[in-house]
Design an enzyme around this catalytic site. Sequence first.
Site, short mmCIF file in Angstrom:
data_model
loop_
_atom_site.label_atom_id
_atom_site.label_comp_id
_atom_site.label_asym_id
_atom_site.label_seq_id
_atom_site.Cartn_x
_atom_site.Cartn_y
_atom_site.Cartn_z
N LYS A 156 0.81 -1.22 0.00
CA LYS A 156 0.00 0.00 0.00
C LYS A 156 0.85 1.27 0.00
O LYS A 156 0.58 2.19 -0.75
CB LYS A 156 -1.00 0.13 1.17
CG LYS A 156 -1.10 -0.93 2.16
CD LYS A 156 -2.15 -0.62 3.21
CE LYS A 156 -1.55 -0.51 4.60
NZ LYS A 156 -0.63 -1.61 4.95
N ARG A 210 -7.56 1.56 10.79
CA ARG A 210 -7.00 0.25 11.08
C ARG A 210 -7.91 -0.55 12.03
O ARG A 210 -7.58 -1.68 12.36
CB ARG A 210 -5.65 0.44 11.75
CG ARG A 210 -4.49 -0.23 10.98
CD ARG A 210 -3.25 0.07 11.75
NE ARG A 210 -2.06 -0.59 11.34
CZ ARG A 210 -1.14 -0.07 10.54
NH1 ARG A 210 -1.33 1.09 9.97
NH2 ARG A 210 -0.03 -0.73 10.31
N ARG A 251 12.57 -5.33 3.59
CA ARG A 251 12.19 -3.93 3.35
C ARG A 251 13.18 -2.96 4.00
O ARG A 251 13.67 -3.20 5.09
CB ARG A 251 10.79 -3.69 3.90
CG ARG A 251 10.36 -2.25 3.81
CD ARG A 251 8.87 -2.11 3.89
NE ARG A 251 8.35 -2.17 5.24
CZ ARG A 251 7.06 -1.99 5.53
NH1 ARG A 251 6.19 -1.76 4.58
NH2 ARG A 251 6.65 -2.06 6.77
N ARG A 283 13.13 -0.88 9.56
CA ARG A 283 12.28 -0.48 10.68
C ARG A 283 12.35 -1.51 11.80
O ARG A 283 12.40 -2.71 11.54
CB ARG A 283 10.83 -0.35 10.19
CG ARG A 283 10.60 0.90 9.42
CD ARG A 283 9.29 0.89 8.68
NE ARG A 283 8.17 0.41 9.48
CZ ARG A 283 6.90 0.38 9.05
NH1 ARG A 283 6.62 0.81 7.83
NH2 ARG A 283 5.94 -0.07 9.81
N ARG A 323 2.41 -8.34 14.20
CA ARG A 323 1.68 -7.32 13.43
C ARG A 323 0.63 -7.97 12.55
O ARG A 323 -0.45 -7.42 12.37
CB ARG A 323 2.67 -6.50 12.59
CG ARG A 323 3.48 -5.54 13.45
CD ARG A 323 4.62 -4.95 12.68
NE ARG A 323 4.18 -4.08 11.60
CZ ARG A 323 4.91 -3.83 10.51
NH1 ARG A 323 6.08 -4.40 10.36
NH2 ARG A 323 4.45 -3.03 9.60
P1 AMP Z 1 2.71 1.25 9.29
O1 AMP Z 1 3.81 2.12 8.82
O2 AMP Z 1 1.38 1.60 8.64
O3 AMP Z 1 3.03 -0.22 9.18
O4 AMP Z 1 2.51 1.57 10.84
C1 AMP Z 1 3.53 1.28 11.77
C2 AMP Z 1 2.95 1.19 13.16
O5 AMP Z 1 2.36 2.45 13.52
C3 AMP Z 1 1.83 0.18 13.34
O6 AMP Z 1 2.30 -1.14 13.55
C4 AMP Z 1 1.11 0.74 14.55
O7 AMP Z 1 1.85 0.49 15.72
C5 AMP Z 1 1.18 2.25 14.30
N1 AMP Z 1 0.02 2.71 13.51
C6 AMP Z 1 0.04 3.19 12.24
N2 AMP Z 1 -1.19 3.53 11.83
C7 AMP Z 1 -2.02 3.26 12.86
C8 AMP Z 1 -3.42 3.36 13.06
N3 AMP Z 1 -4.23 3.81 12.09
N4 AMP Z 1 -3.92 3.00 14.26
C9 AMP Z 1 -3.13 2.54 15.24
N5 AMP Z 1 -1.81 2.39 15.13
C10 AMP Z 1 -1.24 2.74 13.95
#
Ligand code: AMP
Length: 214
Positions: free
Chosen positions: A16, A91, A125, A158, A169
């Site tokens: 995404k 989410r 990644r 990351r 996750r």
């Molecule tokens: P991502 O980069 O989208 O994989 O997000 C990394 C981390 O940020 C996730 O594993 C969550 O811990 C937190 N996070 C990102 N977006 C959200 C969301 N909409 N709601 C809650 N936690 C989030």
Amino acid sequence: MVKTRLVFLGPPGSGKGTYAQRIGPRLGIPHISTGELFRENIEKETELGKKVADLIKAGNLVPDELTMAMVEERLAKDDAQKGFILDGVPRTIPQAEMLDKMTAVDAAVNMDVSDDIVITRLSARESCRKCSKIYNKLFLKPKVEGVCDVCGGELYTRKDDMPEVIRDRLKVYYEKTAPLINYYKAKGLLVNIPCDRADAPIPEMVGKILKVIQ
Ligand code: AMP
């Protein structure tokens, strides 16, 4: 008319972010990644950053209210008035309900990928520390190892892309986020983008998404 108020759905590693980074500029709308906004706050050691750092490191979700307050602020900015791509938000079902109160959504684009693909992709990644561009050590290598093609920034893995955190996750994704597929389906907004290869060519996937939102 092209749909421009977009939600991108899919598990971590479904592509995404990679697709949104390319489609946003094509449509002249911002790519808004909540994960990216949180990581910026952590880097800058803001109050929000301090609150969320441990949750994110462990692969847990940030509380809905905190997340959606940040999203509301971001959506109020000038550049988001023509449309936006939300990547990583909503989410949870409560987040989707809060979003519905803030703005209309034209389409929810779901990247349909298997766990195997996700694990293969996430474990290779890398992202740029400066501009956040996403790379992959197997399929999407930078020209010079460890250096961003766009801004020359340093590439890093990351903390939540470590194998032991990836499994957690994915668990969180199935429990909390996957129900959003039916949420948007019931509203008639869901478009499904199947992806059956870890190294699916990015321009091809971008083309498929652009086609379904026209
Ligand atoms: P991502 O980069 O989208 O994989 O997000 C990394 C981390 O940020 C996730 O594993 C969550 O811990 C937190 N996070 C990102 N977006 C959200 C969301 N909409 N709601 C809650 N936690 C989030």
